[in-house]
Design an enzyme around this catalytic site. Structure first.
Site, PDB file in Angstrom:
ATOM      1  N   TRP A 190      84.553  58.182  71.350  1.00 14.59           N
ATOM      2  CA  TRP A 190      85.438  59.285  71.731  1.00 14.59           C
ATOM      3  C   TRP A 190      85.470  59.368  73.247  1.00 14.59           C
ATOM      4  O   TRP A 190      84.833  58.544  73.907  1.00 14.59           O
ATOM      5  CB  TRP A 190      84.962  60.605  71.098  1.00 14.59           C
ATOM      6  CG  TRP A 190      86.154  61.468  70.772  1.00 14.59           C
ATOM      7  CD1 TRP A 190      86.650  62.493  71.513  1.00 14.59           C
ATOM      8  CD2 TRP A 190      87.015  61.329  69.644  1.00 14.59           C
ATOM      9  NE1 TRP A 190      87.774  63.000  70.901  1.00 14.59           N
ATOM     10  CE2 TRP A 190      88.028  62.304  69.765  1.00 14.59           C
ATOM     11  CE3 TRP A 190      87.055  60.461  68.554  1.00 14.59           C
ATOM     12  CZ2 TRP A 190      89.053  62.447  68.836  1.00 14.59           C
ATOM     13  CZ3 TRP A 190      88.070  60.599  67.620  1.00 14.59           C
ATOM     14  CH2 TRP A 190      89.052  61.585  67.766  1.00 14.59           C
ATOM     15  N   ASP A 191      86.196  60.332  73.785  1.00 14.42           N
ATOM     16  CA  ASP A 191      86.271  60.341  75.253  1.00 14.42           C
ATOM     17  C   ASP A 191      85.014  60.957  75.882  1.00 14.42           C
ATOM     18  O   ASP A 191      84.963  61.155  77.091  1.00 14.42           O
ATOM     19  CB  ASP A 191      87.575  60.963  75.776  1.00 14.42           C
ATOM     20  CG  ASP A 191      87.794  62.403  75.356  1.00 14.42           C
ATOM     21  OD1 ASP A 191      86.922  62.966  74.676  1.00 14.42           O
ATOM     22  OD2 ASP A 191      88.849  62.972  75.723  1.00 14.42           O
ATOM     23  N   TRP A 192      84.007  61.241  75.053  1.00 11.13           N
ATOM     24  CA  TRP A 192      82.691  61.641  75.548  1.00 11.13           C
ATOM     25  C   TRP A 192      81.574  60.930  74.807  1.00 11.13           C
ATOM     26  O   TRP A 192      80.408  61.275  74.970  1.00 11.13           O
ATOM     27  CB  TRP A 192      82.485  63.157  75.430  1.00 11.13           C
ATOM     28  CG  TRP A 192      83.144  63.702  74.186  1.00 11.13           C
ATOM     29  CD1 TRP A 192      84.302  64.411  74.146  1.00 11.13           C
ATOM     30  CD2 TRP A 192      82.736  63.527  72.821  1.00 11.13           C
ATOM     31  NE1 TRP A 192      84.642  64.695  72.830  1.00 11.13           N
ATOM     32  CE2 TRP A 192      83.690  64.159  72.003  1.00 11.13           C
ATOM     33  CE3 TRP A 192      81.654  62.881  72.207  1.00 11.13           C
ATOM     34  CZ2 TRP A 192      83.613  64.182  70.604  1.00 11.13           C
ATOM     35  CZ3 TRP A 192      81.573  62.900  70.824  1.00 11.13           C
ATOM     36  CH2 TRP A 192      82.542  63.548  70.044  1.00 11.13           C
ATOM     37  N   ASN A 449      92.157  68.393  63.787  1.00  3.56           N
ATOM     38  CA  ASN A 449      92.190  68.585  65.236  1.00  3.56           C
ATOM     39  C   ASN A 449      93.410  67.894  65.831  1.00  3.56           C
ATOM     40  O   ASN A 449      93.501  66.652  65.796  1.00  3.56           O
ATOM     41  CB  ASN A 449      90.921  68.015  65.873  1.00  3.56           C
ATOM     42  CG  ASN A 449      91.003  68.036  67.400  1.00  3.56           C
ATOM     43  OD1 ASN A 449      90.965  69.101  68.015  1.00  3.56           O
ATOM     44  ND2 ASN A 449      91.140  66.861  68.017  1.00  3.56           N
ATOM     45  N   GLU A 450      94.331  68.689  66.335  1.00  7.03           N
ATOM     46  CA  GLU A 450      95.438  68.233  67.191  1.00  7.03           C
ATOM     47  C   GLU A 450      96.455  67.316  66.524  1.00  7.03           C
ATOM     48  O   GLU A 450      97.274  66.708  67.216  1.00  7.03           O
ATOM     49  CB  GLU A 450      94.889  67.569  68.471  1.00  7.03           C
ATOM     50  CG  GLU A 450      94.107  68.545  69.322  1.00  7.03           C
ATOM     51  CD  GLU A 450      93.629  67.992  70.669  1.00  7.03           C
ATOM     52  OE1 GLU A 450      93.678  66.778  70.859  1.00  7.03           O
ATOM     53  OE2 GLU A 450      93.211  68.805  71.515  1.00  7.03           O
ATOM     54  N   GLU A 549      90.606  75.475  72.988  1.00  9.53           N
ATOM     55  CA  GLU A 549      90.010  74.337  73.704  1.00  9.53           C
ATOM     56  C   GLU A 549      90.495  74.328  75.134  1.00  9.53           C
ATOM     57  O   GLU A 549      91.692  74.461  75.387  1.00  9.53           O
ATOM     58  CB  GLU A 549      90.446  73.006  73.091  1.00  9.53           C
ATOM     59  CG  GLU A 549      89.529  72.437  72.069  1.00  9.53           C
ATOM     60  CD  GLU A 549      89.863  70.989  71.748  1.00  9.53           C
ATOM     61  OE1 GLU A 549      90.291  70.245  72.656  1.00  9.53           O
ATOM     62  OE2 GLU A 549      89.711  70.611  70.589  1.00  9.53           O
TER      63      GLU A 549
HETATM   64  C1  BMA Z   1      90.473  67.668  72.989  1.00  6.14           C
HETATM   65  C2  BMA Z   1      89.472  67.496  71.875  1.00  6.14           C
HETATM   66  C3  BMA Z   1      88.802  66.192  71.901  1.00  6.14           C
HETATM   67  C4  BMA Z   1      88.536  65.708  73.279  1.00  6.14           C
HETATM   68  C5  BMA Z   1      88.706  66.794  74.284  1.00  6.14           C
HETATM   69  C6  BMA Z   1      88.529  66.327  75.683  1.00  6.14           C
HETATM   70  O1  BMA Z   1      91.622  67.018  72.787  1.00  6.14           O
HETATM   71  O2  BMA Z   1      90.040  67.806  70.650  1.00  6.14           O
HETATM   72  O3  BMA Z   1      89.576  65.272  71.187  1.00  6.14           O
HETATM   73  O4  BMA Z   1      87.282  65.168  73.350  1.00  6.14           O
HETATM   74  O5  BMA Z   1      89.985  67.315  74.198  1.00  6.14           O
HETATM   75  O6  BMA Z   1      89.492  65.373  76.035  1.00  6.14           O
END
Ligand code: BMA
Length: 890
Positions: A190-192, A449-450, A549
């Site tokens: 993932w991005d983390w 999610n999204e 978020e």
């Molecule tokens: C959102 C989350 C994650 C991601 C975060 C940071 O989109 O739902 O998918 O890690 O942002 O980019």
């Protein structure tokens, strides 16, 4: 079928004279082999990485570049085997089952060569029938795992149609086609986070034998579905099942610590759902953190004196209020009402706390969740790219009053929708919801999610002529499958469902579940990331109804980095190692730009010291960003704050991205992998206090000569109780503790809401305080109320523009208070900014406050260690301190 051994033994004892037997298959005598010279013996529950690591066959996967260097492991097939013996008594039973609480993920299971079953969903528990002819006194169970990466690729080929995104962004160093396997989505990167895509048996595994003639009743689920307002009864759905032909039984329900009991004759035909009524007069309510106690009751069910099972439940109503505001105001509200009380949601987003769940202790989960509770959070969002957590997690959130917004595990992707996939998802939803629905802390389900936003805004460049099909498939998965399955088992009015996060709530439903703009600030929830703009500036943020978020990255502490490398040259801000751990493209550059524009940069030539200071600055940057966001949300929380021109306001929730870390890396987390609180978490603890003063300068960072600029002071009160107090604000230069100007206002609030306390001309105040042309001033406010106080600081300039002088900080008087706590007194000669106290070494815990602005010569802060401190005499050596001034020293 999942039976509790004790329950089963007692029950069978009662119903017939026989009994059931379980043979555990967990233990440290499993062998693993990939037919490519990687073998080891080790512990199940376990996965290939943790087994190989324990056997010293691989280096620590979290060290160095090992996440990539060890990648070949998950491209291989793996065989797990174990030998076990069965007694003659066991073999005499006529029905035998193999139970797998969790298996990750694609496997073929045999016992003594007999095929037993196949698995392909880590979010399901499996029970397989084991033919008696397959069992003997000496046995071998073999679990043949397919590579999850190869499986996902194969499924994508069989599907014969591209389902984007095929692969993650390059910076994630991840694996492809994760949407084709029902496995923790972020385990492919993932991005983390890293791509370890674990392979193994990750839950309990055992054989169970029973006699076919025995009747066994099992409690499947308990759900407090609705509150019957007219009759003041709680309507509780109880699902029970039995293994046998139709029969009747008299069941007794007992609610511990009340006088309520209930007996009923139940006609069983495999499964039955009863609705029982519990009078409200018998129970006290379960409240979220900050609003009251978390009262829990054990509901037990017995059959003629023999206990079947029980669940710990809590009584609360949940409404997600989405109403129109009336003439002139566009959009709808979006807020939670718990037990008839509107609640401003203060929270964060939760991700898996390790790539290898088997090494996450309950203690670690408890400390993370306590860290949320201590920071005044009342909700966490279980994000849809992770996992459904283990049972104990939800017991903790029930106990701590942390409400959960629970996504189903689908994130940032389109998904296949063939029958086999949908039926797998259906089973997953039924299984997980039945497992989890007794928990009062879960207050809302979300489909994904999204993924609504991804379809609506066409993130994955689906060609125009395929868009209708893509939209239909979206509805097929989240509405016709996930929602329909959910409603099969989670009935009533006590737990709303939204099809995606973010969505427009009712607005999305009106647009057939795919809104034109699911990020509409005037309805539903919003995810917002704006890295190109100044994240300290409140005007960067949309004023939403609910911000589920948003956030910004920072670096974890040096202590944490030392766990990942022995190579000092890795520890510079831009090293190839740090960039390797940065999985979000250009984030390091963006962080640098933001830091540079707000804060002084280190000047030291000492490379490690430089890196330490960059970590510190990145954490200040994150902390200030989170505070700016929170101040915007809290300031606009009340209905009165709706701007009639834009209809914006009534922001009733903030869940920043993200509370915890899966490993050691630059990420959005406010708590590091090793549980250390970053400065951001201390800021969160401050910005989420129930009664909170806010100070704003409009325009943001106005010029001192701007005669139209205003300083506004507000109090936000979340409590319904009265607040009486005084807000005193003082303007300081950074050269002295003597305020240049002070003014105070009395505050009286009779209910929750936002009150504007003062609105003052900035230029006049600056002149009176002698702040000079380029404002060398800073304002510090203290709101004293009901015998407590909360502080607030307002910068008139960017910290990098201030003339910092040496505050001469000293740590004094370390005073033990208890085996876990000690007090530290810090003294200074002048105001000090972002004073950071760190304890290095083995003692882990948290300070009462940190990252503080000192406007007095001495402050005392308390450190609480998570476990007893064995050597207080060492603490002096282990404490470090830093303030912004130190960054300016060579
Ligand atoms: C959102 C989350 C994650 C991601 C975060 C940071 O989109 O739902 O998918 O890690 O942002 O980019």
């Amino acid at each position: 079928m999942m039976f509790h051994s004790i329950v089963l033994v007692l029950l069978l004892h009662f119903i017939s004279s026989s009994s059931s037997v379980r043979v555990p298959l967990t233990g440290n005598d499993w062998s693993i082999d990939d037919n490519a010279n990687h073998t080891a013996q080790g512990q199940v529950p376990g996965t290939i990485h943790t087994i190989l690591l324990a056997a010293k066959k691989i280096p620590d996967p979290y060290m160095d570049f090992n996440d990539v260097d060890l990648r070949f492991l998950i491209h291989n097939k793996w065989v797990f085997t174990k030998k076990f013996n069965l007694s003659a008594d066991f073999l005499a039973f006529n029905d035998t089952y193999l139970h797998l609480q969790q298996i990750d993920t694609v496997a073929n299971i045999t016992i003594n060569g007999c095929p037993i079953g196949r698995t392909n969903n880590m979010f399901l528990a499996y029970v397989f029938t084991v033919p008696n002819t397959c069992l003997k006194p000496e046995n071998v169970i073999q679990v043949d795992f397919h590579s999850p990466v190869v499986y996902a690729l194969e499924q994508s080929i069989i599907y014969n149609r591209t389902v984007p995104p095929s692969c993650p962004a390059e910076a994630q160093l991840g694996e492809c086609h994760v949407q084709f396997i029902r496995k923790e989505p972020c385990s492919f990167s993932w991005d983390w986070g890293p791509a370890f895509a674990p392979i193994g048996i990750t839950g309990d595994i055992y054989l169970e034998a029973i006699n076919a003639s025995d009747i066994i009743i099992e409690l499947e689920s308990v759900n407090i579905a609705s509150f019957d307002v007219a009759n003041k009864n709680w309507l509780v759905d109880v699902m029970l099942s039995s293994n046998n032909a139709p029969f009747s039984s008299t069941l007794k329900f007992v609610l511990e610590n009340t006088t309520w009991t209930y007996e009923v004759v139940v006609p069983f035909n495999r499964s039955v759902t009863l609705q029982i009524k519990i009078p409200d007069a018998q129970v006290a309510r379960w409240w979220p953190n900050g609003y009251g106690d978390q009262v829990l009751y054990r509901l037990s069910i017995s059959n003629k004196g023999t206990m079947i099972d029980s669940r710990l439940i809590g009584f609360r109503t949940v409404e997600l209020v989405q109403h129109e505001y009336g003439p002139g105001i566009n959009g709808t509200s979006f807020y939670f009402v718990i037990n008839s009380k509107p609640i401003f949601i203060k929270g964060s987003n939760w991700i898996p706390s390790d790539a290898f769940q088997e090494r996450v202790s309950d203690e670690k989960l408890e400390r993370l969740l306590q860290s949320a509770q201590l920071a005044h959070m009342n909700m966490l969002r279980i994000w849809g790219g992770g996992i459904y957590e283990r049972d104990s997690f939800y017991e903790m959130t029930d106990r701590l009053g942390i409400m959960l917004w629970h996504d189903f595990m689908f994130a940032c992707s389109l998904y296949p929708v063939d029958d086999a996939f949908l039926s797998n998802v259906h089973d997953e939803v039924i299984y997980q919801v039945k497992r989890l629905q007794s928990h009062p802390s879960i207050v809302i389900w979300a489909g994904n999610n999204e993924n609504e936003a991804a379809v609506a805004q066409n993130w994955y460049q689906v060609p125009a002529d395929q868009m209708n099909r893509t939209k239909d498939e979206y509805r097929k998965l989240y509405i016709d499958t996930v929602m329909v399955a959910l409603l099969e088992v989670d009935k009533g009015t006590n737990r709303p469902f939204v099809s995606s996060s973010p969505s427009n709530g009712l607005g999305s439903i009106r647009e057939n579940y795919i809104a034109t703009n699911p990020q509409d600030p005037l309805q539903g929830d919003v995810h917002f990331y704006g890295y190109q703009d100044d994240s300290w500036n409140p005007n960067t943020y949309p004023i939403t109804r609910f911000l589920s978020e948003t956030g910004i990255q920072s670096l974890p502490s040096l202590d944490t980095w030392f766990q990942t490398t022995n190579n000092l040259s890795d520890l510079t801000f831009n090293s190839s190692f740090i960039l390797h751990r940065e999985h979000s493209k250009n984030q390091i550059e963006a962080m640098m730009t933001h830091i540079e524009s707000n804060l002084p940069l280190p000047v030291t030539n000492d490379s490690l010291k430089h890196f330490g200071q960059m970590i510190y600055l990145s954490q200040i940057h994150q902390a200030m960003t989170l505070k700016s966001i929170s101040d915007v949300c809290r300031l606009h929380s009340s209905v009165d704050m709706i701007d009639p021109k834009t209809s914006e306001g009534n922001t009733m929730g903030l869940m920043y991205w993200q509370i915890n870390d899966i490993w050691q890396a630059p990420t959005w987390a406010t708590i590091e992998y090793g549980l250390k609180w970053k400065m951001g978490h201390y800021f969160v603890k401050h910005m989420y206090v129930p009664v909170y003063p806010i100070a704003t300068l409009t325009p943001y960072l106005a010029n001192v000569t701007d005669e139209s600029a205003r300083i506004s002071l507000y109090i936000v009160n979340e409590l319904s109780t009265n607040v009486r107090g005084t807000l005193v604000c003082s303007v300081y230069g950074l050269d002295s503790f003597l305020p240049r100007l002070s003014f105070g206002n009395d505050v009286a609030m009779n209910s929750s809401g936002t009150q504007r306390v003062a609105d003052l001309p900035y230029a006049l105040i600056s002149r009176r305080a002698n702040c000079g042309d380029d404002s060398q001033c800073i304002m510090h406010c203290r709101f004293n109320y009901n015998e407590q106080y909360v502080r607030q600081v307002l910068f008139f300039n960017r910290p990098k523009n201030y003339q910092l002088s040496d505050p001469n900080l000293k740590l004094q008087a370390i005073k033990p208070i208890s085996p876990t706590d000690f007090d530290i007194t810090i003294t200074a000669d002048r105001p000090a900014l972002f004073v950071w106290i760190d304890i290095v070494g083995n003692v882990t815990g948290y300070f009462s406050h940190n990252g503080l602005m000192m406007f007095e010569p001495s402050v005392t802060i308390r450190f609480h260690a998570w476990s007893n401190i064995t050597d207080f005499s060492r603490i002096n050596f282990d404490l470090r301190h830093l303030s912004l001034f130190d960054v300016t020293l060579p």
